[in-house]
Motif scaffolding. Sequence first.
Motif, mmCIF file in Angstrom:
data_model
loop_
_atom_site.group_PDB
_atom_site.id
_atom_site.type_symbol
_atom_site.label_atom_id
_atom_site.label_comp_id
_atom_site.label_asym_id
_atom_site.label_seq_id
_atom_site.Cartn_x
_atom_site.Cartn_y
_atom_site.Cartn_z
ATOM 1 N N VAL A 112 0.855 -1.187 0.000
ATOM 2 C CA VAL A 112 0.000 0.000 0.000
ATOM 3 C C VAL A 112 0.882 1.225 0.000
ATOM 4 O O VAL A 112 0.737 2.122 0.792
ATOM 5 C CB VAL A 112 -0.886 0.012 1.259
ATOM 6 N N ASN A 113 1.856 1.202 -0.891
ATOM 7 C CA ASN A 113 2.811 2.301 -0.904
ATOM 8 C C ASN A 113 2.335 3.411 -1.815
ATOM 9 O O ASN A 113 2.666 3.458 -2.981
ATOM 10 C CB ASN A 113 4.181 1.814 -1.353
ATOM 11 N N VAL A 114 1.549 4.285 -1.254
ATOM 12 C CA VAL A 114 0.983 5.347 -2.054
ATOM 13 C C VAL A 114 1.960 6.522 -2.119
ATOM 14 O O VAL A 114 1.822 7.505 -1.418
ATOM 15 C CB VAL A 114 -0.367 5.791 -1.477
ATOM 16 N N ASP A 135 -8.803 -8.831 4.617
ATOM 17 C CA ASP A 135 -7.842 -9.919 4.740
ATOM 18 C C ASP A 135 -8.483 -11.135 5.392
ATOM 19 O O ASP A 135 -8.207 -12.277 5.014
ATOM 20 C CB ASP A 135 -6.631 -9.462 5.572
ATOM 21 N N PHE A 136 -9.326 -10.866 6.372
ATOM 22 C CA PHE A 136 -9.976 -11.947 7.109
ATOM 23 C C PHE A 136 -10.797 -12.845 6.180
ATOM 24 O O PHE A 136 -10.673 -14.064 6.204
ATOM 25 C CB PHE A 136 -10.874 -11.354 8.201
ATOM 26 N N GLY A 189 1.521 -6.864 4.875
ATOM 27 C CA GLY A 189 0.967 -5.611 4.405
ATOM 28 C C GLY A 189 0.659 -4.664 5.548
ATOM 29 O O GLY A 189 0.312 -3.505 5.327
ATOM 30 N N ARG A 190 0.797 -5.191 6.746
ATOM 31 C CA ARG A 190 0.379 -4.427 7.930
ATOM 32 C C ARG A 190 1.062 -3.063 8.059
ATOM 33 O O ARG A 190 0.391 -2.047 8.228
ATOM 34 C CB ARG A 190 0.639 -5.255 9.181
ATOM 35 N N ASP A 191 2.365 -3.060 7.975
ATOM 36 C CA ASP A 191 3.077 -1.790 8.140
ATOM 37 C C ASP A 191 2.647 -0.780 7.085
ATOM 38 O O ASP A 191 2.490 0.403 7.367
ATOM 39 C CB ASP A 191 4.589 -2.016 8.059
ATOM 40 N N GLY A 192 2.456 -1.272 5.871
ATOM 41 C CA GLY A 192 2.025 -0.379 4.807
ATOM 42 C C GLY A 192 0.688 0.245 5.127
ATOM 43 O O GLY A 192 0.482 1.439 4.935
#
Lengths: 182, 182
Positions: free
Chosen positions: A4-6, A41-42, B163-166
């Motif tokens: 999620v690197n925006v 995710d769940f 993905g958590r940190d992101g």
Amino acid sequence: MADVNVSRIGDRATPPEGGREAASVEPIWDVIELLFFAYKDFVGDADDVLAKFGFGRAHHRVLHFVFRHPGMKVADLLDLLKITKQSLGRVLKQLIDQGYVEQKAGANDRRQRLLYVTPKGEQLAMKLAGLQTKRIARAFADLGPGGHEGARRFLSALIDADGRDGVLRFIARADRAQGSRG
Amino acid sequence: MADVNVSRIGDRATPPEGGREAASVEPIWDVIELLFFAYKDFVGDADDVLAKFGFGRAHHRVLHFVFRHPGMKVADLLDLLKITKQSLGRVLKQLIDQGYVEQKAGANDRRQRLLYVTPKGEQLAMKLAGLQTKRIARAFADLGPGGHEGARRFLSALIDADGRDGVLRFIARADRAQGSRG
DNA sequence: GAAATATGTCAATATGGCTGACGTAAATGT
DNA sequence: ACATTTACGTCAGCCATATTGACATATTTC
């Protein structure tokens, strides 16, 4: 959540909430968004497995609740899932045709179709529950003692007040209905 | 959850977890089901409002994230929501045509369409966030001190580890991007 | 026996995902 | 300078899941 690197990244993990809460109530952004990402995710765990069986989330929900409440009536399931009988019909038919769920006429009221999972259905239901349990257990391990109780209290409190007790009783009743089938 | 009265009712609110955990890991049924019911009620608040505007959850997600990250690129949104540009295109077009979102060409890279909510869009986004915040705040009130922190930790721990940190950085960055606009 | 109930089913429609193909403008590399 | 890549848009069609409305069938209840 691959990445999620925006463009850029930040650091602060919690919003500034110290003291007064601005005018017109500052939204609780972090929890709103964490609910979105966590839930995604769940359910994603199960989605991947279901896809291999040609099933979707709708099938999972039906299988899950029938597994947890053996002998459930169709009407019960409709009320629980809050969907129409037409929607339920489609997925239920597939589950039945493919041998994951079976119906038996009610002993008292023979119009009723009581629902049960077959051994095949139980196997799939347990597989899916196992995946979700793994994720939850991992979270509890991160959280330390009290994690389970805290999560239960938080999630319960999120539920509509007028339906909360019903849901909690429903869950409790399922635990009895299934007993320990580890 | 209007009513979940599936014929009979039970009492015990927590499953028997004392000591050993049966063979092959006993599923954590209560949290699995509470997540389902809690999330349903949580998104239900917004669904009702959105319906009046002729919008759905897809519109909400786009509006929400554009509001939180003014100047987001289309590609960022695609990566975040994990949907295809065709899927995004449909709802984004409606939001733009109806004046909730607007696009501006990137200053550096003029191929980019940077996304911003209009005042009209901000109003709707805040209305929806307000509803969800109300529910969460009510839950925190029930939970007492530590509720917010506990919920944040639980939900964060549920997210895929890689993905958590992101996600956490993403949320933190949004807080900075918006500042206090209460 | 009539009416209500539990369920099933047919038909049409909407939303929100998907794949594949193609187009256009702007940036980038050689 | 020109070819390629990138960022985005769009057309066309498909799938899953939900909806409403109508109607059929068995069974129970009044």
